[in-house]
Design a protein around this motif. Structure first.
Motif, short mmCIF file in Angstrom:
data_model
loop_
_atom_site.label_atom_id
_atom_site.label_comp_id
_atom_site.label_asym_id
_atom_site.label_seq_id
_atom_site.Cartn_x
_atom_site.Cartn_y
_atom_site.Cartn_z
N GLU A 1 45.06 33.43 45.25
CA GLU A 1 44.76 34.60 44.41
C GLU A 1 44.49 34.16 42.97
O GLU A 1 43.64 34.72 42.28
N ALA A 2 45.22 33.14 42.50
CA ALA A 2 45.00 32.63 41.14
C ALA A 2 43.58 32.10 40.99
O ALA A 2 42.95 32.29 39.94
N ASP A 3 43.07 31.44 42.02
CA ASP A 3 41.70 30.93 41.97
C ASP A 3 40.69 32.07 41.88
O ASP A 3 39.72 31.99 41.13
N ARG A 4 40.94 33.12 42.64
CA ARG A 4 40.04 34.27 42.58
C ARG A 4 40.11 34.95 41.20
O ARG A 4 39.09 35.38 40.67
N THR A 5 41.32 35.01 40.65
CA THR A 5 41.47 35.61 39.32
C THR A 5 40.73 34.78 38.28
O THR A 5 40.06 35.33 37.39
N ARG A 6 40.84 33.46 38.37
CA ARG A 6 40.11 32.60 37.43
C ARG A 6 38.61 32.84 37.54
O ARG A 6 37.90 32.92 36.53
#
Length: 198
Positions: A16-21
């Motif tokens: 999810e952090a990658d998608r947020t970035r």
């Protein structure tokens, strides 16, 4: 046989952090695009308004021939960082036979009795020349560039803060998951686990 991915972003390693970035980078790119549009629009509006104002000022200012009654002298500029201005006392008539006397900017080396061109307002007072096309253009470019830079900097700062929060949460999540996986992976006993425990 063709193998197709069921849906975009189905990579199990993508968190999810990658998608947020990715969303933050896309938001920053959009902010930059909007900054360019806003900067151009504000610069164009400043150009139009400045050009109209300069034309209006020019209609109410005139040049007259003045005669100096003193030699040129240097006077400090209006701002501490501005260069000295060469001035002299001069007399002129505007309108018609109405005399005026004042201190006006003159070329360096002007002597007593020389003639100079002076900008005056409608009642004959000495005034500054109306803004030129270059002055209007510099102001418009400054406003447009300032707006563009301000929006990009503000958007960049917000994205940077958001990314720091995402990175901090991601690091905490990794540490938490690693604390659960590392003992199994390394074969090291967890606290409270006996030798025969699974």
């Amino acid at each position: 046989m063709h193998h197709r991915t069921k849906r975009t972003g189905a990579n199990p390693l993508r968190r999810e952090a990658d998608r947020t970035r990715t969303r933050m980078y896309a938001a920053f790119a959009l902010t930059c695009l909007l900054a360019v549009i806003a900067g151009f629009a504000l610069g164009r509006a400043a150009w139009t308004d400045g050009h109209r104002a300069a034309e209006n000022i020019a209609r109410h200012r005139h040049t007259v021939t003045a005669t100096t009654i003193s030699d040129a002298a240097y006077r400090a500029g209006d701002q501490p960082s501005s260069r000295p201005v060469t001035v002299a006392t001069a007399t002129w008539h505007y309108p018609a036979q109405r005399p005026h006397t004042g201190t006006v900017p003159v070329p360096a080396g002007t002597r007593n009795g020389d003639t100079v061109r002076v900008w005056v307002d409608e009642i004959g007072r000495a005034t500054a020349a109306p803004p030129s096309q270059a002055d209007v253009a510099v102001t418009a470019v400054g406003i447009g560039t300032g707006a563009l830079a301000g929006i990009v900097l503000a958007g960049g700062a917000l994205v940077a803060v958001r990314l720091r929060i995402v990175d901090a949460r991601s690091a905490r999540s990794w540490e938490s998951e690693w604390a659960g996986i590392e003992p199994l992976w390394s074969g090291r006993l967890r606290p409270g686990q006996g030798g025969g425990d699974d």
